[in-house]
Design a protein around this motif. Structure first.
Motif, mmCIF file in Angstrom:
data_model
loop_
_atom_site.group_PDB
_atom_site.id
_atom_site.type_symbol
_atom_site.label_atom_id
_atom_site.label_comp_id
_atom_site.label_asym_id
_atom_site.label_seq_id
_atom_site.Cartn_x
_atom_site.Cartn_y
_atom_site.Cartn_z
ATOM 1 N N ASP A 164 -42.121 -5.983 59.303
ATOM 2 C CA ASP A 164 -43.204 -5.010 59.139
ATOM 3 C C ASP A 164 -43.357 -4.151 60.389
ATOM 4 O O ASP A 164 -43.626 -2.941 60.303
ATOM 5 N N ALA A 165 -43.199 -4.783 61.532
ATOM 6 C CA ALA A 165 -43.324 -4.052 62.797
ATOM 7 C C ALA A 165 -42.256 -2.965 62.897
ATOM 8 O O ALA A 165 -42.536 -1.833 63.306
ATOM 9 N N ILE A 166 -41.028 -3.311 62.510
ATOM 10 C CA ILE A 166 -39.925 -2.335 62.561
ATOM 11 C C ILE A 166 -40.248 -1.107 61.711
ATOM 12 O O ILE A 166 -40.076 0.036 62.142
ATOM 13 N N LEU A 167 -40.725 -1.341 60.506
ATOM 14 C CA LEU A 167 -41.061 -0.228 59.616
ATOM 15 C C LEU A 167 -42.220 0.602 60.170
ATOM 16 O O LEU A 167 -42.226 1.833 60.046
ATOM 17 N N ALA A 168 -43.192 -0.058 60.768
ATOM 18 C CA ALA A 168 -44.335 0.658 61.343
ATOM 19 C C ALA A 168 -43.895 1.515 62.538
ATOM 20 O O ALA A 168 -44.299 2.684 62.665
ATOM 21 N N TYR A 169 -43.053 0.946 63.406
ATOM 22 C CA TYR A 169 -42.540 1.714 64.541
ATOM 23 C C TYR A 169 -41.706 2.898 64.060
ATOM 24 O O TYR A 169 -41.780 4.001 64.612
ATOM 25 N N GLU A 170 -40.910 2.666 63.024
ATOM 26 C CA GLU A 170 -40.048 3.727 62.502
ATOM 27 C C GLU A 170 -40.886 4.882 61.929
ATOM 28 O O GLU A 170 -40.558 6.051 62.110
#
Length: 287
Positions: free
Chosen positions: A199-205
């Motif tokens: 989820d963090a990866i998608l939010a950062y992206e």
């Protein structure tokens, strides 16, 4: 001086002729005219020789200049050929690097798309365990600044889900809020703190797509790489770290990314050595 010598020579001849008594006055005049003509022709010949010498000197100078120019042209042609070869080599390297980067970024995009597909699948909600403290819902607050400040209080108290709700409230309802970019960034941070790395990866992206030149962009991209590293995906993490260095070469995050790449390569080399050692041990045991 030459004229004097000619006159003396002429006088001597005339004297000799008269003394011999064999020459008439008419013959004398003819001899004198012939000598004068020879003198004129001699002077003209000398002038022509001088002019010829001048032309020869000029031709020699022109030939030297032409030779120098030809040598310079040959040198320039040789240098140009060398530059063309170097340009071809650099072009080949650039195309190879460009292809490699395109391949890496495509792999990264595919990985993110895979995460998005995975996270959009319906799942059983997991109850969040948070410290029992009084929570403030976004609806109870009057303006986005209050919501934002309250969310940061939640982060300090490790109430990450509550903080995330407030940041998401800002992104949905306050598009003109000056700290809107920061809210997107902190959504990623709340997921990362909860170890929800996908989820963090998608939010950062999402943050990086919206605000690639924001002050927090280098940090967001670095944390994205760290999240992949936490997921044991060293290959994709390395691609992301390389992306940090490429996009933000003078940042502190680029230095950290370089260190992380070195650690990944070191671990990979150690793994290869370990595999070789095990292989040799097995071979010896069979013998």
């Amino acid at each position: 001086m030459k004229k004097i010598k000619s006159k003396i020579f002429f006088t001597a001849i005339v004297s000799a002729v008269f003394l011999s008594g064999c020459v008439t006055t008419g013959e004398y005049e003819q001899i004198r005219a012939d000598i004068t003509k020879l003198h004129i022709e001699n002077s003209q010949l000398k002038q022509e020789v001088s002019e010829l010498k001048t032309r020869m000197d000029k031709m020699s100078s022109d030939l030297s200049t032409a030779t120098a120019l030809k040598e310079g042209q040959l040198t320039l042609i040789a240098q140009t050929q060398d530059y063309v070869k170097e340009l071809q080599i650099l072009k080949g390297r650039f195309e190879e690097s460009s292809y490699s980067n395109d391949k890496k970024f495509k792999e990264l995009s595919d990985k993110i798309a895979e995460l998005q597909a995975k996270l959009t699948q319906p799942q059983q909600p997991i109850p969040q365990k948070e410290p029992e403290q009084k929570k403030i819902s976004p609806g109870q607050l009057k303006n986005p600044k209050e919501i934002y400040d309250s969310a940061h209080v939640d982060i300090k108290e490790k109430r990450y889900a509550s903080a995330r709700d407030k940041f998401q409230e800002i992104t949905k309802n306050y598009p003109d809020f000056e700290l809107l970019p920061n809210s997107y960034f902190w959504i990623g941070e709340t997921y990362y703190s909860e170890k929800k790395y996908e989820d963090a990866i998608l939010a950062y992206e999402e943050f990086l797509k919206k605000y690639p030149k924001h002050d927090k962009a280098p940090g967001a991209l670095l944390k994205e790489g760290m999240a992949f590293l936490e997921l044991k995906d060293k290959k994709t993490a390395k691609v992301v770290f390389e992306r940090v260095i490429e996009r933000y070469p003078k940042s502190k995050e680029a230095e950290i990314a370089q260190q992380k790449i070195a650690e990944i390569l070191k671990s990979q080399n150690s793994g290869k050595k370990s595999t070789k050692t095990k292989s040799k041990t097995k071979t010896k045991s069979k013998q």
